[in-house]
Design a protein around this motif. Sequence first.
Motif, PDB file in Angstrom:
ATOM      1  N   TRP A   5     -34.712 -19.436   2.768  1.00 39.33           N
ATOM      2  CA  TRP A   5     -35.602 -18.276   2.934  1.00 39.33           C
ATOM      3  C   TRP A   5     -34.992 -17.035   2.301  1.00 39.33           C
ATOM      4  O   TRP A   5     -35.682 -16.241   1.692  1.00 39.33           O
ATOM      5  CB  TRP A   5     -35.860 -18.011   4.408  1.00 39.33           C
ATOM      6  CG  TRP A   5     -36.725 -19.020   5.074  1.00 39.33           C
ATOM      7  CD1 TRP A   5     -37.582 -19.905   4.464  1.00 39.33           C
ATOM      8  CD2 TRP A   5     -36.824 -19.269   6.465  1.00 39.33           C
ATOM      9  NE1 TRP A   5     -38.202 -20.676   5.397  1.00 39.33           N
ATOM     10  CE2 TRP A   5     -37.757 -20.311   6.645  1.00 39.33           C
ATOM     11  CE3 TRP A   5     -36.219 -18.723   7.578  1.00 39.33           C
ATOM     12  CZ2 TRP A   5     -38.092 -20.794   7.893  1.00 39.33           C
ATOM     13  CZ3 TRP A   5     -36.553 -19.200   8.814  1.00 39.33           C
ATOM     14  CH2 TRP A   5     -37.488 -20.230   8.968  1.00 39.33           C
ATOM     15  N   ARG A   6     -33.697 -16.884   2.474  1.00 38.71           N
ATOM     16  CA  ARG A   6     -33.008 -15.728   1.895  1.00 38.71           C
ATOM     17  C   ARG A   6     -33.124 -15.765   0.366  1.00 38.71           C
ATOM     18  O   ARG A   6     -33.350 -14.745  -0.271  1.00 38.71           O
ATOM     19  CB  ARG A   6     -31.546 -15.735   2.340  1.00 38.71           C
ATOM     20  CG  ARG A   6     -30.712 -14.643   1.768  1.00 38.71           C
ATOM     21  CD  ARG A   6     -31.194 -13.299   2.220  1.00 38.71           C
ATOM     22  NE  ARG A   6     -30.512 -12.285   1.457  1.00 38.71           N
ATOM     23  CZ  ARG A   6     -30.374 -11.064   1.845  1.00 38.71           C
ATOM     24  NH1 ARG A   6     -30.874 -10.665   2.979  1.00 38.71           N
ATOM     25  NH2 ARG A   6     -29.741 -10.205   1.097  1.00 38.71           N
ATOM     26  N   GLU A   8     -35.490 -17.213  -1.403  1.00 38.41           N
ATOM     27  CA  GLU A   8     -36.878 -16.908  -1.760  1.00 38.41           C
ATOM     28  C   GLU A   8     -37.149 -15.412  -1.659  1.00 38.41           C
ATOM     29  O   GLU A   8     -37.837 -14.843  -2.503  1.00 38.41           O
ATOM     30  CB  GLU A   8     -37.841 -17.683  -0.867  1.00 38.41           C
ATOM     31  CG  GLU A   8     -37.857 -19.164  -1.127  1.00 38.41           C
ATOM     32  CD  GLU A   8     -38.342 -19.493  -2.535  1.00 38.41           C
ATOM     33  OE1 GLU A   8     -39.257 -18.823  -3.041  1.00 38.41           O
ATOM     34  OE2 GLU A   8     -37.781 -20.422  -3.138  1.00 38.41           O
ATOM     35  N   GLU A   9     -36.598 -14.760  -0.642  1.00 43.96           N
ATOM     36  CA  GLU A   9     -36.766 -13.317  -0.507  1.00 43.96           C
ATOM     37  C   GLU A   9     -36.095 -12.584  -1.671  1.00 43.96           C
ATOM     38  O   GLU A   9     -36.620 -11.600  -2.185  1.00 43.96           O
ATOM     39  CB  GLU A   9     -36.183 -12.839   0.816  1.00 43.96           C
ATOM     40  CG  GLU A   9     -36.987 -13.262   2.023  1.00 43.96           C
ATOM     41  CD  GLU A   9     -36.312 -12.866   3.318  1.00 43.96           C
ATOM     42  OE1 GLU A   9     -35.249 -12.213   3.300  1.00 43.96           O
ATOM     43  OE2 GLU A   9     -36.849 -13.220   4.387  1.00 43.96           O
ATOM     44  N   ASP A  10     -34.931 -13.071  -2.091  1.00 40.76           N
ATOM     45  CA  ASP A  10     -34.245 -12.467  -3.235  1.00 40.76           C
ATOM     46  C   ASP A  10     -35.073 -12.619  -4.512  1.00 40.76           C
ATOM     47  O   ASP A  10     -35.162 -11.686  -5.318  1.00 40.76           O
ATOM     48  CB  ASP A  10     -32.866 -13.090  -3.432  1.00 40.76           C
ATOM     49  CG  ASP A  10     -31.889 -12.681  -2.342  1.00 40.76           C
ATOM     50  OD1 ASP A  10     -32.169 -11.716  -1.612  1.00 40.76           O
ATOM     51  OD2 ASP A  10     -30.841 -13.359  -2.222  1.00 40.76           O
ATOM     52  N   GLN A  12     -38.322 -12.916  -4.703  1.00 42.80           N
ATOM     53  CA  GLN A  12     -39.479 -12.029  -4.593  1.00 42.80           C
ATOM     54  C   GLN A  12     -39.075 -10.585  -4.894  1.00 42.80           C
ATOM     55  O   GLN A  12     -39.794  -9.864  -5.573  1.00 42.80           O
ATOM     56  CB  GLN A  12     -40.101 -12.127  -3.191  1.00 42.80           C
ATOM     57  CG  GLN A  12     -40.769 -13.440  -2.915  1.00 42.80           C
ATOM     58  CD  GLN A  12     -41.947 -13.689  -3.837  1.00 42.80           C
ATOM     59  OE1 GLN A  12     -42.679 -12.789  -4.192  1.00 42.80           O
ATOM     60  NE2 GLN A  12     -42.106 -14.941  -4.238  1.00 42.80           N
ATOM     61  N   GLY A  13     -37.936 -10.178  -4.388  1.00 41.08           N
ATOM     62  CA  GLY A  13     -37.447  -8.830  -4.670  1.00 41.08           C
ATOM     63  C   GLY A  13     -37.153  -8.625  -6.144  1.00 41.08           C
ATOM     64  O   GLY A  13     -37.444  -7.573  -6.714  1.00 41.08           O
TER      65      GLY A  13
END
Length: 61
Positions: A5-6, A8-10, A12-13
């Motif tokens: 998840w981390r 994927e968040e990176d 997206q950012g």
Amino acid sequence: MFHQWRTEEDFQGAKGLAHLDTGQVTCWISWHRWSVMSVLAYALLAVGALHERQRANPAPP
């Protein structure tokens, strides 16, 4: 699972920051191009600001 998840968040950012597409975020070539263009734009703006400052306040002879 948390690590995924981390990541994927990176991604997206990174897509939002650099305006890169999904496949481009994971590719170093895209990041290098984006970085070079950013540095060149910054250099041109810095040189332009220097010229404007010198034009507005000329040095006495």
